[in-house]
Enzyme design. Sequence first.
Site, PDB file in Angstrom:
ATOM      1  N   ILE A   1      38.213  -1.328 -30.429  1.00 38.41           N
ATOM      2  CA  ILE A   1      38.568  -1.315 -31.808  1.00 38.41           C
ATOM      3  C   ILE A   1      40.203  -1.195 -31.859  1.00 38.41           C
ATOM      4  CG2 ILE A   1      36.510  -0.501 -32.714  1.00 38.41           C
ATOM      5  CD1 ILE A   1      37.574   2.228 -32.600  1.00 38.41           C
ATOM      6  N   LYS A   2      40.838  -0.680 -30.805  1.00 36.92           N
ATOM      7  CA  LYS A   2      42.329  -0.390 -30.701  1.00 36.92           C
ATOM      8  C   LYS A   2      42.840   0.127 -31.753  1.00 36.92           C
ATOM      9  CE  LYS A   2      42.910  -4.746 -27.905  1.00 36.92           C
ATOM     10  NZ  LYS A   2      41.425  -5.082 -27.753  1.00 36.92           N
ATOM     11  N   ARG A   3      42.161   1.498 -32.217  1.00 33.24           N
ATOM     12  CA  ARG A   3      42.779   2.300 -33.381  1.00 33.24           C
ATOM     13  C   ARG A   3      43.799   3.287 -32.884  1.00 33.24           C
ATOM     14  NH1 ARG A   3      40.014  -1.299 -35.494  1.00 33.24           N
ATOM     15  NH2 ARG A   3      38.179  -0.858 -37.028  1.00 33.24           N
TER      16      ARG A   3
END
Length: 264
Positions: free
Chosen positions: A94-96
């Site tokens: 998700i690369k948040r």
Amino acid sequence: MTYARKLLEKTTERGNLCVGIDPMPSVLASWGLDTNVEGLETCARGIVEQLGERIAVFKPQSAFFETFGSRGIAVLEKVLADIHDAGALSLLDIKRGDIGSSMTGYATAYLADGSPLAADAITLSPYLGVGALLPAIDLAVAQGRGVYVLARTSNPEGAGIQHHVAQVVIDEITALNPSRNHAIGLVVGATHSDLGCDVSSFNASILAPGIGAQGGTVEGLATIFGPAVKHVLPTASREVIGGGHGELHTRAERLLEQVMLIKT
């Protein structure tokens, strides 16, 4: 049980390979499926159905589910449940990365027990500062889950920025890990001839995407990572799932055999 322990036990049992679940239109086409929610579900859940008891870690890419809005997210929830039921680990890509209450919100959504989107681990972006990720890191540790922080990604566009900051990210995470049960991993691409950073002393898991379609090879991992190769979790998506439903087992087993060679 800590995430580091779960990962060690599962990869010892099944082999050290992470399969990406990236049901992009080209993959759906190779499966003979339309680009719609029905095709998404057939492909994504079919991957886990076929490989779920063989592969240690699956990495669903949230973007391809988000494309279809709430119906796509509902499929992602099912896929995460399927991975859990198969006894594998889920690593949600998700690369948040955010600050304060926003980071806490993301952490709760993806790492808290009882959340329908909770995964065993998630990917995070550190470009608001590694310290800004602490709400997610600390919740992951408390829940026996993990995080993987972007350091030197597999795409060539990242080089201009990451050459300046990757070592800072690596060093800060290395310092944090002993007090966080070694639950903080790195994302370092398998596509580089020269990383431009030093991971030789890193003390947790390293997710290495880019095997196959992006040009990375299992054979090249030892050269890229040196003594840190023992921490590397090679990751392939289209190399495994891009040949259609009928080739899943053959492609996965071929990669697993290659991965076992670098571990011996």
